[in-house]
Design a protein around this motif. Structure first.
Motif, PDB file in Angstrom:
ATOM      1  N   SER A  39      11.853   6.541   3.933  1.00  0.00           N
ATOM      2  CA  SER A  39      12.963   5.445   3.821  1.00  0.00           C
ATOM      3  C   SER A  39      12.943   5.257   2.513  1.00  0.00           C
ATOM      4  CB  SER A  39      12.658   4.160   4.704  1.00  0.00           C
ATOM      5  OG  SER A  39      11.660   3.462   4.360  1.00  0.00           O
ATOM      6  N   LEU A  40      11.904   5.021   1.795  1.00  0.00           N
ATOM      7  CA  LEU A  40      11.662   4.726   0.388  1.00  0.00           C
ATOM      8  C   LEU A  40      12.081   5.658  -0.527  1.00  0.00           C
ATOM      9  CD1 LEU A  40       8.187   2.405   0.442  1.00  0.00           C
ATOM     10  CD2 LEU A  40      10.473   1.616   0.638  1.00  0.00           C
ATOM     11  N   ALA A  41      11.620   7.046  -0.025  1.00  0.00           N
ATOM     12  CA  ALA A  41      11.897   8.174  -0.876  1.00  0.00           C
ATOM     13  C   ALA A  41      13.683   8.371  -0.793  1.00  0.00           C
ATOM     14  CB  ALA A  41      11.230   9.435  -0.240  1.00  0.00           C
ATOM     15  N   GLU A  42      14.296   8.113   0.368  1.00  0.00           N
ATOM     16  CA  GLU A  42      15.710   8.356   0.203  1.00  0.00           C
ATOM     17  C   GLU A  42      16.541   7.242  -0.665  1.00  0.00           C
ATOM     18  OE1 GLU A  42      17.024   8.234   4.287  1.00  0.00           O
ATOM     19  OE2 GLU A  42      15.667   9.756   4.972  1.00  0.00           O
ATOM     20  N   GLU A  43      15.835   6.065  -0.650  1.00  0.00           N
ATOM     21  CA  GLU A  43      16.422   4.847  -1.369  1.00  0.00           C
ATOM     22  C   GLU A  43      16.066   4.884  -2.609  1.00  0.00           C
ATOM     23  OE1 GLU A  43      19.064   1.689  -1.528  1.00  0.00           O
ATOM     24  OE2 GLU A  43      18.466   2.946   0.503  1.00  0.00           O
ATOM     25  N   TRP A  44      14.853   5.346  -2.960  1.00  0.00           N
ATOM     26  CA  TRP A  44      14.507   5.302  -4.613  1.00  0.00           C
ATOM     27  C   TRP A  44      14.005   6.940  -4.730  1.00  0.00           C
ATOM     28  CZ3 TRP A  44      13.473   1.035  -1.410  1.00  0.00           C
ATOM     29  CH2 TRP A  44      14.168  -0.279  -1.746  1.00  0.00           C
ATOM     30  N   PRO A  45      14.692   7.801  -4.932  1.00  0.00           N
ATOM     31  CA  PRO A  45      14.147   9.223  -4.978  1.00  0.00           C
ATOM     32  C   PRO A  45      13.346   9.341  -6.264  1.00  0.00           C
ATOM     33  CG  PRO A  45      16.537   9.144  -5.010  1.00  0.00           C
ATOM     34  CD  PRO A  45      16.314   7.789  -5.028  1.00  0.00           C
ATOM     35  N   CYS A  46      12.537  10.147  -6.416  1.00  0.00           N
ATOM     36  CA  CYS A  46      11.739  10.647  -7.577  1.00  0.00           C
ATOM     37  C   CYS A  46      12.411  11.596  -8.038  1.00  0.00           C
ATOM     38  CB  CYS A  46      10.271  10.577  -7.066  1.00  0.00           C
ATOM     39  SG  CYS A  46       9.133  11.228  -8.576  1.00  0.00           S
ATOM     40  N   GLY A  74       0.797  -1.391  -0.025  1.00  0.00           N
ATOM     41  CA  GLY A  74       0.129   0.116  -0.005  1.00  0.00           C
ATOM     42  C   GLY A  74       0.606   1.337  -0.051  1.00  0.00           C
ATOM     43  N   LEU A  75       1.964   1.309   0.978  1.00  0.00           N
ATOM     44  CA  LEU A  75       2.654   2.573   0.897  1.00  0.00           C
ATOM     45  C   LEU A  75       3.599   2.567  -0.080  1.00  0.00           C
ATOM     46  CD1 LEU A  75       3.465   4.986   2.774  1.00  0.00           C
ATOM     47  CD2 LEU A  75       4.956   3.606   3.970  1.00  0.00           C
ATOM     48  N   SER A  76       4.067   1.675  -0.717  1.00  0.00           N
ATOM     49  CA  SER A  76       5.073   1.656  -1.856  1.00  0.00           C
ATOM     50  C   SER A  76       4.154   1.945  -3.007  1.00  0.00           C
ATOM     51  CB  SER A  76       5.875   0.572  -2.143  1.00  0.00           C
ATOM     52  OG  SER A  76       5.102  -0.754  -2.183  1.00  0.00           O
TER      53      SER A  76
END
Length: 124
Positions: free
Chosen positions: A113-120, A54-56
């Motif tokens: 954490s996801l934004a840091e690892e896989w930035p848009c 859901g979050l991803s």
């Protein structure tokens, strides 16, 4: 006979929907399926994966829409890669581990954490 057996198999009522960072940290620790000992382990795994999916998915959609009114910490470029949900779970769990001050907050705080690892960086 088989259906009756499946319905009567013991399932502990301990599965937790991880709604806070603390709950995610406690119940969504990276594990191997071979470590599962009963049905409750599979239920807990499913609940954790549901939160992660859901979050991803929301963060990836935010990236693809590239709306200026969506903050960057709520966007992640998760499309088109070969990254697995297991990697997302590990990243989120590590972030929860490294930021204990977030533990009382909603699990959505792990979006960073996801934004840091896989930035848009730019829309696909």
């Amino acid at each position: 006979m088989l259906a009756a057996t499946a319905l009567t198999s013991p399932v502990r009522a301990e599965a937790v929907v991880p709604l806070t960072v603390q709950q995610f940290f406690e119940v969504c620790q990276p594990t191997r399926l071979t470590d599962f000992v009963d049905d409750n382990d599979y239920i807990q795994f499913g609940l954790c994966m549901g939160v992660i999916v859901g979050l991803s998915s929301l963060m990836d959609l935010n990236c693809q829409l590239d709306r200026n009114d969506t903050p960057n910490h709520l966007k992640a470029n998760l499309s088109g890669g070969n990254t697995s949900l297991t990697a997302y779970r590990q990243t989120m769990w590590n972030y929860a581990n490294e930021n204990p001050s977030l533990r009382s907050l909603p699990v959505g705080m792990l979006a960073a954490s996801l934004a840091e690892e896989w930035p848009c960086i730019e829309p696909l």
